[in-house]
Design a protein around this motif. Structure first.
Motif, PDB file in Angstrom:
ATOM      1  N   ASN A 124       0.873  -1.176   0.000  1.00 14.32           N
ATOM      2  CA  ASN A 124       0.000   0.000   0.000  1.00 14.32           C
ATOM      3  C   ASN A 124       0.903   1.216   0.000  1.00 14.32           C
ATOM      4  OD1 ASN A 124      -2.313  -1.609   0.212  1.00 14.32           O
ATOM      5  ND2 ASN A 124      -2.105  -1.700   2.434  1.00 14.32           N
ATOM      6  N   ILE A 125       0.778   2.038  -1.033  1.00 17.52           N
ATOM      7  CA  ILE A 125       1.722   3.134  -1.178  1.00 17.52           C
ATOM      8  C   ILE A 125       0.977   4.425  -1.487  1.00 17.52           C
ATOM      9  CG2 ILE A 125       2.173   2.680  -3.619  1.00 17.52           C
ATOM     10  CD1 ILE A 125       5.182   3.197  -2.909  1.00 17.52           C
ATOM     11  N   THR A 126       1.379   5.486  -0.805  1.00 17.66           N
ATOM     12  CA  THR A 126       0.793   6.809  -1.018  1.00 17.66           C
ATOM     13  C   THR A 126       1.911   7.832  -1.092  1.00 17.66           C
ATOM     14  OG1 THR A 126       0.580   7.181   1.365  1.00 17.66           O
ATOM     15  CG2 THR A 126      -1.340   6.268   0.235  1.00 17.66           C
ATOM     16  N   GLY A 127       1.619   8.981  -1.681  1.00 14.77           N
ATOM     17  CA  GLY A 127       2.588  10.068  -1.718  1.00 14.77           C
ATOM     18  C   GLY A 127       3.002  10.431  -3.127  1.00 14.77           C
ATOM     19  N   ASP A 128       4.289  10.727  -3.299  1.00 15.35           N
ATOM     20  CA  ASP A 128       4.857  11.195  -4.557  1.00 15.35           C
ATOM     21  C   ASP A 128       4.718  10.123  -5.643  1.00 15.35           C
ATOM     22  OD1 ASP A 128       7.271  11.437  -6.509  1.00 15.35           O
ATOM     23  OD2 ASP A 128       7.108  13.420  -5.567  1.00 15.35           O
ATOM     24  N   ARG A 129       4.038  10.458  -6.738  1.00 11.80           N
ATOM     25  CA  ARG A 129       3.710   9.494  -7.793  1.00 11.80           C
ATOM     26  C   ARG A 129       4.951   8.907  -8.468  1.00 11.80           C
ATOM     27  NH1 ARG A 129       2.556  10.190 -13.318  1.00 11.80           N
ATOM     28  NH2 ARG A 129       2.865  12.421 -13.006  1.00 11.80           N
ATOM     29  N   ASP A 130       5.917   9.752  -8.846  1.00 10.37           N
ATOM     30  CA  ASP A 130       7.125   9.267  -9.525  1.00 10.37           C
ATOM     31  C   ASP A 130       7.947   8.358  -8.622  1.00 10.37           C
ATOM     32  OD1 ASP A 130       6.523  10.682 -11.849  1.00 10.37           O
ATOM     33  OD2 ASP A 130       7.611  12.472 -11.174  1.00 10.37           O
ATOM     34  N   LEU A 131       8.140   8.775  -7.396  1.00  9.35           N
ATOM     35  CA  LEU A 131       8.901   7.984  -6.435  1.00  9.35           C
ATOM     36  C   LEU A 131       8.193   6.654  -6.153  1.00  9.35           C
ATOM     37  CD1 LEU A 131      11.509   8.256  -4.788  1.00  9.35           C
ATOM     38  CD2 LEU A 131      10.165   9.254  -2.960  1.00  9.35           C
ATOM     39  N   ASN A 132       6.863   6.697  -6.038  1.00  7.93           N
ATOM     40  CA  ASN A 132       6.090   5.480  -5.795  1.00  7.93           C
ATOM     41  C   ASN A 132       6.271   4.471  -6.920  1.00  7.93           C
ATOM     42  OD1 ASN A 132       5.103   6.654  -3.499  1.00  7.93           O
ATOM     43  ND2 ASN A 132       3.104   7.128  -4.339  1.00  7.93           N
ATOM     44  N   GLN A 133       6.197   4.941  -8.156  1.00  6.53           N
ATOM     45  CA  GLN A 133       6.319   4.033  -9.299  1.00  6.53           C
ATOM     46  C   GLN A 133       7.688   3.355  -9.313  1.00  6.53           C
ATOM     47  OE1 GLN A 133       3.791   3.225 -11.335  1.00  6.53           O
ATOM     48  NE2 GLN A 133       5.148   1.683 -12.158  1.00  6.53           N
ATOM     49  N   ASN A 134       8.738   4.116  -9.030  1.00  6.33           N
ATOM     50  CA  ASN A 134      10.085   3.535  -8.998  1.00  6.33           C
ATOM     51  C   ASN A 134      10.212   2.500  -7.880  1.00  6.33           C
ATOM     52  OD1 ASN A 134      11.175   5.040 -11.161  1.00  6.33           O
ATOM     53  ND2 ASN A 134      11.496   6.786  -9.812  1.00  6.33           N
ATOM     54  N   ILE A 135       9.631   2.776  -6.733  1.00  9.75           N
ATOM     55  CA  ILE A 135       9.725   1.860  -5.594  1.00  9.75           C
ATOM     56  C   ILE A 135       8.971   0.565  -5.883  1.00  9.75           C
ATOM     57  CG2 ILE A 135       8.974   1.519  -3.202  1.00  9.75           C
ATOM     58  CD1 ILE A 135       9.708   4.471  -2.745  1.00  9.75           C
ATOM     59  N   VAL A 136       7.754   0.679  -6.396  1.00  9.95           N
ATOM     60  CA  VAL A 136       6.961  -0.520  -6.679  1.00  9.95           C
ATOM     61  C   VAL A 136       7.636  -1.376  -7.739  1.00  9.95           C
ATOM     62  CG1 VAL A 136       4.766  -1.313  -7.661  1.00  9.95           C
ATOM     63  CG2 VAL A 136       4.781   0.468  -5.931  1.00  9.95           C
ATOM     64  N   ASP A 137       8.165  -0.745  -8.783  1.00 13.53           N
ATOM     65  CA  ASP A 137       8.844  -1.500  -9.839  1.00 13.53           C
ATOM     66  C   ASP A 137      10.026  -2.292  -9.295  1.00 13.53           C
ATOM     67  OD1 ASP A 137       7.078  -0.567 -11.722  1.00 13.53           O
ATOM     68  OD2 ASP A 137       8.421   0.982 -12.498  1.00 13.53           O
ATOM     69  N   GLN A 138      10.782  -1.705  -8.387  1.00 12.05           N
ATOM     70  CA  GLN A 138      11.959  -2.385  -7.855  1.00 12.05           C
ATOM     71  C   GLN A 138      11.605  -3.416  -6.784  1.00 12.05           C
ATOM     72  OE1 GLN A 138      15.174   0.282  -6.856  1.00 12.05           O
ATOM     73  NE2 GLN A 138      14.676   1.602  -8.577  1.00 12.05           N
ATOM     74  N   LEU A 139      10.544  -3.172  -6.019  1.00 14.54           N
ATOM     75  CA  LEU A 139      10.154  -4.147  -4.994  1.00 14.54           C
ATOM     76  C   LEU A 139       9.526  -5.397  -5.599  1.00 14.54           C
ATOM     77  CD1 LEU A 139       8.728  -2.026  -2.049  1.00 14.54           C
ATOM     78  CD2 LEU A 139      10.796  -3.393  -2.080  1.00 14.54           C
ATOM     79  N   LYS A 140       8.974  -5.289  -6.803  1.00 11.88           N
ATOM     80  CA  LYS A 140       8.401  -6.467  -7.458  1.00 11.88           C
ATOM     81  C   LYS A 140       9.475  -7.509  -7.755  1.00 11.88           C
ATOM     82  CE  LYS A 140       4.496  -4.265  -9.739  1.00 11.88           C
ATOM     83  NZ  LYS A 140       3.911  -3.870 -11.029  1.00 11.88           N
ATOM     84  N   ASN A 141      10.714  -7.067  -7.905  1.00  5.46           N
ATOM     85  CA  ASN A 141      11.808  -7.978  -8.230  1.00  5.46           C
ATOM     86  C   ASN A 141      12.385  -8.696  -7.020  1.00  5.46           C
ATOM     87  OD1 ASN A 141      11.598  -7.194 -10.918  1.00  5.46           O
ATOM     88  ND2 ASN A 141      13.005  -5.495 -10.624  1.00  5.46           N
ATOM     89  N   VAL A 142      11.977  -8.308  -5.821  1.00  2.00           N
ATOM     90  CA  VAL A 142      12.527  -8.909  -4.605  1.00  2.00           C
ATOM     91  C   VAL A 142      11.728 -10.157  -4.279  1.00  2.00           C
ATOM     92  CG1 VAL A 142      12.959  -8.575  -2.148  1.00  2.00           C
ATOM     93  CG2 VAL A 142      13.257  -6.685  -3.733  1.00  2.00           C
ATOM     94  N   LYS A 143      12.376 -11.304  -4.402  1.00  2.17           N
ATOM     95  CA  LYS A 143      11.722 -12.577  -4.118  1.00  2.17           C
ATOM     96  C   LYS A 143      12.719 -13.502  -3.444  1.00  2.17           C
ATOM     97  CE  LYS A 143       8.750 -12.369  -8.147  1.00  2.17           C
ATOM     98  NZ  LYS A 143       8.464 -12.946  -9.459  1.00  2.17           N
TER      99      LYS A 143
END
Length: 153
Positions: free
Chosen positions: A38-57
């Motif tokens: 669940n992510i809120t706040g700065d749109r650009d920063l959020n997109q970068n964070i979600v993209d990189q966290l998807k790769n953590v497995k």
């Protein structure tokens, strides 16, 4: 011809030296999975964070630890100095992330911050692109800190 062979040999030795960063995510034994984000706040920063966290497995298929993350992001740009005409000369970008997760019924909160200083660029278009790149770099740094934090929980 001798220079070519020498350069080829040097290239082979450099690329096969086995160097890897000490705190690299790839070197860590990740023992968790990331569930909901669940992510809120700065749109650009959020997109970068979600993209990189998807790769953590986790490489371990039988892993039972799943972290659901709540992330609140914010970016603040501050003018740190001005020229004699009053125009901005240097800036400071502060990216702040508030991370909350629950493990074994306990809630864990942490605040992570990245600070970048940079000079003004005459073209506003180039300045905006430069700031987007800074946000991407800040997100990468903070993602590494988040992963190290989750490993130690």
């Amino acid at each position: 011809m001798k220079k070519f062979i020498l350069n080829l040999i040097i290239f082979i030795f450099i690329t096969n030296c086995g160097y890897s960063p000490l705190y690299s995510v790839k070197n860590r034994n990740i023992n968790f999975k990331i569930g909901k984000i669940n992510i809120t706040g700065d749109r650009d920063l959020n997109q970068n964070i979600v993209d990189q966290l998807k790769n953590v497995k986790s490489k371990n298929k039988n892993n039972n630890i799943i972290y659901n993350l709540t992330i609140d992001t914010g970016t603040e740009i501050i003018v740190t100095s001005k020229d004699s005409k009053g125009n901005p000369k240097t800036y400071k970008m502060i990216s702040t992330i508030n991370l909350a997760t629950i493990k074994d019924g306990k809630k864990y909160d942490i605040v992570l911050e990245s600070v970048e200083n940079y000079n003004d660029i005459s073209s506003k278009f180039e300045l905006e692109n430069f700031e987007k790149n800074l946000k991407r770099n800040s997100a990468s740094k903070i993602i590494q800190e988040i992963i190290l934090y989750l490993i130690t929980l």
